[in-house]
Design an enzyme around this catalytic site. Structure first.
Site, mmCIF file in Angstrom:
data_model
loop_
_atom_site.group_PDB
_atom_site.id
_atom_site.type_symbol
_atom_site.label_atom_id
_atom_site.label_comp_id
_atom_site.label_asym_id
_atom_site.label_seq_id
_atom_site.Cartn_x
_atom_site.Cartn_y
_atom_site.Cartn_z
ATOM 1 N N TYR A 18 -13.345 -17.995 24.264
ATOM 2 C CA TYR A 18 -14.259 -17.416 23.388
ATOM 3 C C TYR A 18 -15.260 -16.803 24.181
ATOM 4 O O TYR A 18 -16.380 -16.827 23.642
ATOM 5 C CB TYR A 18 -15.347 -18.818 23.719
ATOM 6 C CG TYR A 18 -14.115 -20.248 23.019
ATOM 7 C CD1 TYR A 18 -13.705 -19.877 21.311
ATOM 8 C CD2 TYR A 18 -13.814 -21.509 23.410
ATOM 9 C CE1 TYR A 18 -12.584 -20.878 21.515
ATOM 10 C CE2 TYR A 18 -13.595 -22.551 23.165
ATOM 11 C CZ TYR A 18 -13.065 -22.319 21.691
ATOM 12 O OH TYR A 18 -11.652 -23.338 21.786
ATOM 13 N N TYR A 146 -13.176 -29.138 13.361
ATOM 14 C CA TYR A 146 -12.862 -28.398 14.385
ATOM 15 C C TYR A 146 -11.593 -29.740 14.727
ATOM 16 O O TYR A 146 -11.570 -30.528 16.074
ATOM 17 C CB TYR A 146 -13.432 -28.165 15.641
ATOM 18 C CG TYR A 146 -12.617 -27.410 16.919
ATOM 19 C CD1 TYR A 146 -12.200 -26.053 16.697
ATOM 20 C CD2 TYR A 146 -12.422 -28.635 17.559
ATOM 21 C CE1 TYR A 146 -12.127 -26.222 17.670
ATOM 22 C CE2 TYR A 146 -11.204 -27.891 18.885
ATOM 23 C CZ TYR A 146 -11.756 -26.566 18.301
ATOM 24 O OH TYR A 146 -10.611 -25.906 20.260
ATOM 25 N N ASP A 240 -9.579 -37.997 14.533
ATOM 26 C CA ASP A 240 -9.103 -37.164 15.501
ATOM 27 C C ASP A 240 -10.391 -37.705 16.411
ATOM 28 O O ASP A 240 -11.480 -37.464 16.667
ATOM 29 C CB ASP A 240 -9.379 -35.366 14.869
ATOM 30 C CG ASP A 240 -9.167 -34.766 16.171
ATOM 31 O OD1 ASP A 240 -9.272 -35.480 17.333
ATOM 32 O OD2 ASP A 240 -9.528 -33.921 16.529
ATOM 33 N N LYS A 269 -9.461 -35.221 25.698
ATOM 34 C CA LYS A 269 -10.775 -34.780 26.494
ATOM 35 C C LYS A 269 -11.014 -36.452 27.794
ATOM 36 O O LYS A 269 -10.737 -35.770 28.316
ATOM 37 C CB LYS A 269 -12.030 -34.641 25.662
ATOM 38 C CG LYS A 269 -12.103 -33.590 24.444
ATOM 39 C CD LYS A 269 -12.730 -32.643 24.760
ATOM 40 C CE LYS A 269 -12.691 -31.092 24.362
ATOM 41 N NZ LYS A 269 -12.273 -31.020 22.551
HETATM 42 C C1 LIG Z 1 -11.745 -29.910 21.857
HETATM 43 C C2 LIG Z 1 -11.124 -30.882 20.631
HETATM 44 C C3 LIG Z 1 -9.537 -30.346 20.253
HETATM 45 C C4 LIG Z 1 -8.630 -29.677 21.142
HETATM 46 O O1 LIG Z 1 -8.467 -29.748 22.345
HETATM 47 P P1 LIG Z 1 -7.818 -29.108 23.195
HETATM 48 O O2 LIG Z 1 -7.737 -30.232 24.383
HETATM 49 O O3 LIG Z 1 -9.042 -28.219 23.718
HETATM 50 O O4 LIG Z 1 -6.575 -28.259 22.613
HETATM 51 C C5 LIG Z 1 -9.205 -30.986 18.974
HETATM 52 N N1 LIG Z 1 -9.608 -31.823 18.245
HETATM 53 C C6 LIG Z 1 -11.356 -32.637 18.910
HETATM 54 C C7 LIG Z 1 -12.336 -33.388 18.212
HETATM 55 C C8 LIG Z 1 -11.975 -31.938 19.852
HETATM 56 O O5 LIG Z 1 -13.007 -32.050 20.111
#
Ligand SMILES: *Cc1c(COP(=O)(O)O)cnc(C)c1O
Length: 422
Positions: A18, A146, A240, A269
């Site tokens: 980024y 996202y 998600d 994460k």
């Molecule tokens: C960070 C994130 C992703 C993507 O995860 P990566 O490990 O960076 O590919 C997808 N969804 C959410 C809600 C996120 O915070």
């Protein structure tokens, strides 16, 4: 600051995330981490307000995770997951299923969040195909959302965040709509789902907080509406929880606060306590059953090389031990009050539009940011690692951050924002 030799020689070969490489401030060289602190090559220490993109929920270098990693390294760092299996992966799957509660029972491992979302989408589409329903390939997702950086996931991000116009033609077409924040919006979404009918595979949402799309909060009622709509239209509901999972919102998973459950959930994460890459897509029995068949073509055709990495699974098991042994969720809830109090002075500033807190997430939204690089620099000069994006300055510290470190962190944010219009 003195640039270390390895950086002077290596930086010209690196492509940062980024970042406009020509104009971005060079990254800070970090040589050590501990608790909520990062030590830079010149000996300076920064108090970390980001927990390395929300992963390091127990702080850095927790001895229990370090010990588990050393033991796993000695025994077996990695074996392929096709045709082989091992204790750390299966123990973790059982523990995740226990934590997620009834219905979320089948764990598919990947190595990043984006791929976990890709797998969730693939599962949802094939769920319909395996039952003979062709044409159900569209997802409903939400503005401000996202879900990752791959082509599949960009297409379900917010249209600006996901650069939909730049990559037009490369991205699958999905329906990105507003969250149903009230009953009118729910009725509109209901009608929209009706009109799309058998083209839809499922609904994809980040529960309670849309993270990288702007740290936008919504209440639990929105999730209950989505569950109702998914049921009414027979769609799969995907949560998600890559950002929200593992205590960030004050409960182990955000969906617990809404009292509704998804059909598929994605986790990553903080899964390994911020030590190694690992992600999981966990499906309900209803989803899994559509793949359970005598027909080989009904299998889920996915399998990353490093799937179920034993080191990463061992770290995740050790991280879950810490959630059991230490009062992590109570700490997350206590952070909520502390962040609200500590960031409240920002409300008085004429260039602050909103201050909002959920669990261990504190957000200051600005009217605008004229010079983000300068803002970042001033925060570092104030001794803290905080990484504003868009119009948002946010704190997502380790859930274990010490009270005096949190005070320093919040004090620095308030002082930097107060000193001048960013
Ligand atoms: C960070 C994130 C992703 C993507 O995860 P990566 O490990 O960076 O590919 C997808 N969804 C959410 C809600 C996120 O915070």
């Amino acid at each position: 600051m003195q640039t270390p030799d390895w950086m002077a020689r290596g930086q010209r070969h690196i492509w940062q995330p980024y970042a406009q490489m020509k104009t971005a401030t060079p990254p800070l060289p970090v040589v050590r981490s501990h608790g909520s602190r990062l030590e830079l090559a010149d000996g300076r220490q920064l108090i970390d307000g980001v927990a390395s993109w929300w992963t390091a929920c127990h702080g850095y270098n927790h001895p229990h995770i370090a010990q588990a990693l050393r033991a796993q390294l000695e025994a077996m760092p990695h074996v392929m997951f096709g045709g082989l299996t091992h204790e750390p992966a299966l123990t973790l799957a059982r523990r995740l299923a226990d934590l997620l509660g009834p219905g979320l029972d089948r764990v598919f491992y990947t190595d990043s969040g984006s791929v976990a979302v890709e797998v969730a989408m693939k599962m949802a589409v094939q769920f319909w195909l395996n039952q003979g329903e062709r044409g159900r390939s569209r997802f409903v997702a939400f503005r401000g959302g996202y879900h990752g950086d791959t082509f599949g996931t960009m297409a379900v991000c917010d249209p600006d965040e996901g650069m939909h116009s730049l990559f037009r033609g490369m991205l699958a077409e999905h329906d990105i709509v507003d969250l149903p924040r009230d009953e009118d919006a729910m009725a509109r979404l209901d009608a929209f789902l009706e009109s799309r009918g058998p083209q839809l595979a499922g609904i994809l949402v980040e529960p309670l907080v849309q993270g990288a799309g702007g740290m936008l909060l919504h209440d639990a009622q929105v999730l209950r509406r989505l569950r109702q709509l998914a049921d009414r239209h027979g769609l799969l509901l995907i949560f998600d929880e890559i950002f929200t999972g593992f205590g960030r919102t004050g409960t182990m998973f955000a969906f617990e606060q809404a009292g509704v459950r998804p059909d598929i959930i994605t986790l990553s994460k903080a899964l390994t306590g911020g030590t190694l890459p690992l992600a999981a897509t966990v499906a309900s029995n209803r989803v899994f059953d559509a793949f359970w068949s005598d027909e080989p073509a009904h299998a889920l055709m996915h399998g990353p090389t490093f799937m179920g990495n034993a080191m990463a699974c061992a770290a995740a098991n050790a991280s879950l031990d810490l959630f059991e042994a230490e009062p992590r969720l109570a700490q997350a809830q206590a952070l909520s009050g502390a962040l609200a109090a500590g960031l409240a002075p920002c409300r008085q500033l004429p260039w602050v539009r909103d201050v909002r807190v959920l669990g261990a997430i504190g957000v200051v939204e600005l009217d605008g940011v004229r010079d983000r690089e300068a803002l970042k620099r001033r925060l570092v000069e104030a001794g803290v690692w905080v990484r504003p994006f868009g119009n948002v300055v946010y704190l997502t510290p380790a859930l274990t951050i010490a009270p005096d470190e949190l005070d320093t962190l919040m004090g620095a944010v308030v002082a930097v924002l107060r000193a001048q219009r960013p």
